[in-house]
Design an enzyme around this catalytic site. Structure first.
Site, PDB file in Angstrom:
ATOM      1  N   ARG A  74      39.449 -17.387 -46.675  1.00  0.00           N
ATOM      2  CA  ARG A  74      38.940 -16.566 -48.005  1.00  0.00           C
ATOM      3  C   ARG A  74      37.588 -16.094 -47.240  1.00  0.00           C
ATOM      4  NH1 ARG A  74      39.575 -21.598 -51.617  1.00  0.00           N
ATOM      5  NH2 ARG A  74      39.582 -22.592 -49.694  1.00  0.00           N
ATOM      6  N   SER A  80      40.651 -23.740 -56.169  1.00  0.00           N
ATOM      7  CA  SER A  80      41.072 -24.588 -57.122  1.00  0.00           C
ATOM      8  C   SER A  80      40.118 -25.341 -57.989  1.00  0.00           C
ATOM      9  CB  SER A  80      42.065 -25.491 -56.447  1.00  0.00           C
ATOM     10  OG  SER A  80      43.174 -25.163 -55.835  1.00  0.00           O
ATOM     11  N   HIS A 111      46.458 -18.511 -53.731  1.00  0.00           N
ATOM     12  CA  HIS A 111      47.635 -19.294 -52.961  1.00  0.00           C
ATOM     13  C   HIS A 111      48.653 -18.415 -53.102  1.00  0.00           C
ATOM     14  CE1 HIS A 111      45.529 -23.140 -54.170  1.00  0.00           C
ATOM     15  NE2 HIS A 111      45.457 -23.193 -52.743  1.00  0.00           N
ATOM     16  N   LYS A 136      40.731 -34.201 -49.764  1.00  0.00           N
ATOM     17  CA  LYS A 136      39.944 -34.390 -50.845  1.00  0.00           C
ATOM     18  C   LYS A 136      40.577 -34.942 -51.991  1.00  0.00           C
ATOM     19  CE  LYS A 136      40.136 -29.253 -49.899  1.00  0.00           C
ATOM     20  NZ  LYS A 136      41.028 -28.141 -50.159  1.00  0.00           N
TER      21      LYS A 136
HETATM   22  P1  ADP Z   1      43.904 -27.747 -48.493  1.00  0.00           P
HETATM   23  O1  ADP Z   1      43.533 -29.096 -49.109  1.00  0.00           O
HETATM   24  O2  ADP Z   1      44.896 -28.180 -47.311  1.00  0.00           O
HETATM   25  O3  ADP Z   1      42.753 -26.669 -47.745  1.00  0.00           O
HETATM   26  P2  ADP Z   1      44.253 -25.854 -50.511  1.00  0.00           P
HETATM   27  O4  ADP Z   1      45.381 -25.997 -51.603  1.00  0.00           O
HETATM   28  O5  ADP Z   1      42.825 -26.039 -50.996  1.00  0.00           O
HETATM   29  O6  ADP Z   1      44.606 -26.900 -49.564  1.00  0.00           O
HETATM   30  O7  ADP Z   1      44.513 -24.736 -49.799  1.00  0.00           O
HETATM   31  C1  ADP Z   1      45.631 -24.506 -49.149  1.00  0.00           C
HETATM   32  C2  ADP Z   1      45.659 -23.031 -48.243  1.00  0.00           C
HETATM   33  O8  ADP Z   1      45.404 -22.015 -49.064  1.00  0.00           O
HETATM   34  C3  ADP Z   1      44.417 -23.123 -47.443  1.00  0.00           C
HETATM   35  O9  ADP Z   1      44.642 -22.364 -46.062  1.00  0.00           O
HETATM   36  C4  ADP Z   1      43.336 -22.257 -48.022  1.00  0.00           C
HETATM   37  O10 ADP Z   1      42.445 -21.655 -47.100  1.00  0.00           O
HETATM   38  C5  ADP Z   1      44.236 -21.274 -48.715  1.00  0.00           C
HETATM   39  N1  ADP Z   1      43.719 -20.720 -50.251  1.00  0.00           N
HETATM   40  C6  ADP Z   1      43.146 -21.390 -51.029  1.00  0.00           C
HETATM   41  N2  ADP Z   1      42.585 -20.640 -51.855  1.00  0.00           N
HETATM   42  C7  ADP Z   1      42.814 -19.335 -51.353  1.00  0.00           C
HETATM   43  C8  ADP Z   1      42.553 -18.016 -51.917  1.00  0.00           C
HETATM   44  N3  ADP Z   1      41.687 -17.916 -52.985  1.00  0.00           N
HETATM   45  N4  ADP Z   1      42.742 -17.096 -51.095  1.00  0.00           N
HETATM   46  C9  ADP Z   1      43.463 -17.137 -49.789  1.00  0.00           C
HETATM   47  N5  ADP Z   1      43.649 -18.296 -49.428  1.00  0.00           N
HETATM   48  C10 ADP Z   1      43.237 -19.435 -50.211  1.00  0.00           C
END
Ligand code: ADP
Length: 167
Positions: free
Chosen positions: A96, A134, A21, A45
């Site tokens: 990703r 996460s 993130h 989620k």
């Molecule tokens: P959501 O539930 O909205 O998908 P996340 O917290 O899982 O929320 O992800 C928020 C954003 O960060 C999304 O666009 C996701 O693709 C991106 N993201 C999460 N992990 C990574 C990572 N390891 N590298 C790049 N982007 C990421």
């Protein structure tokens, strides 16, 4: 759109915030005048950390970066309404792997139909974060693995307390 002062929102569940993130948030901060990290109250989620925890932890981690143009806010309700209320013209998401694509496309088309004036932009992280989520961090951590390459020490400390309380 005033090109000099574009405001971008980086929304997410941040359950918890990882270095993946942070990679995306930093990339956005190199390009946009102001970046607002939006911690979503209602996520599709089921979150492990509650909303306040996700918000506080994200805020602490972002503040530790010391980048004045990045702030953290709570998002309750529709993301596009939040973006409009902040005068943001751009939503930033991370891509990703191909597996992110379908969900992101669905969301992008929905957000575009709700607010055509807002653009959605995608960044790709360093390859080392391409398979980081996460969920995987929590799984590795509860099973005693070392996640220090993937999350801030602030997150590790919080997870230690949280998981102790859970047992
Ligand atoms: P959501 O539930 O909205 O998908 P996340 O917290 O899982 O929320 O992800 C928020 C954003 O960060 C999304 O666009 C996701 O693709 C991106 N993201 C999460 N992990 C990574 C990572 N390891 N590298 C790049 N982007 C990421």
């Amino acid at each position: 759109m005033d090109k000099c002062c574009v405001v971008a929102i980086v929304p997410g569940s941040f359950d918890p915030i990882t270095n993946g993130h942070i990679d995306i948030i930093k990339r956005a901060s190199k390009i946009f005048h102001k970046v607002i990290v939006g911690v979503a109250k209602n996520t599709a989620k089921k979150s492990f950390f509650d909303f306040e925890e996700r918000f506080e932890l994200t805020k602490q981690v972002i503040e530790s970066l010391n980048i004045a143009s990045i702030s953290v806010e709570k998002v309750d309700g529709l993301l596009v309404n939040f973006a409009k209320s902040k005068g943001a013209q751009v939503i930033v998401r991370g891509l990703r792997a191909v597996s992110d694509f379908e969900y992101e496309m669905e969301m992008a088309f929905m957000n575009r139909s709700l607010a055509p004036e807002i653009e959605i932009i995608y960044f790709m992280p360093y390859i080392k974060y391409s398979f980081l989520s996460s969920t995987i961090v929590k799984d590795v951590f509860v099973n005693g693995g070392d996640v220090s390459a993937f999350v801030s020490t602030i997150v590790i400390e919080h997870m230690k307390k949280k998981f102790k309380g859970e047992k």
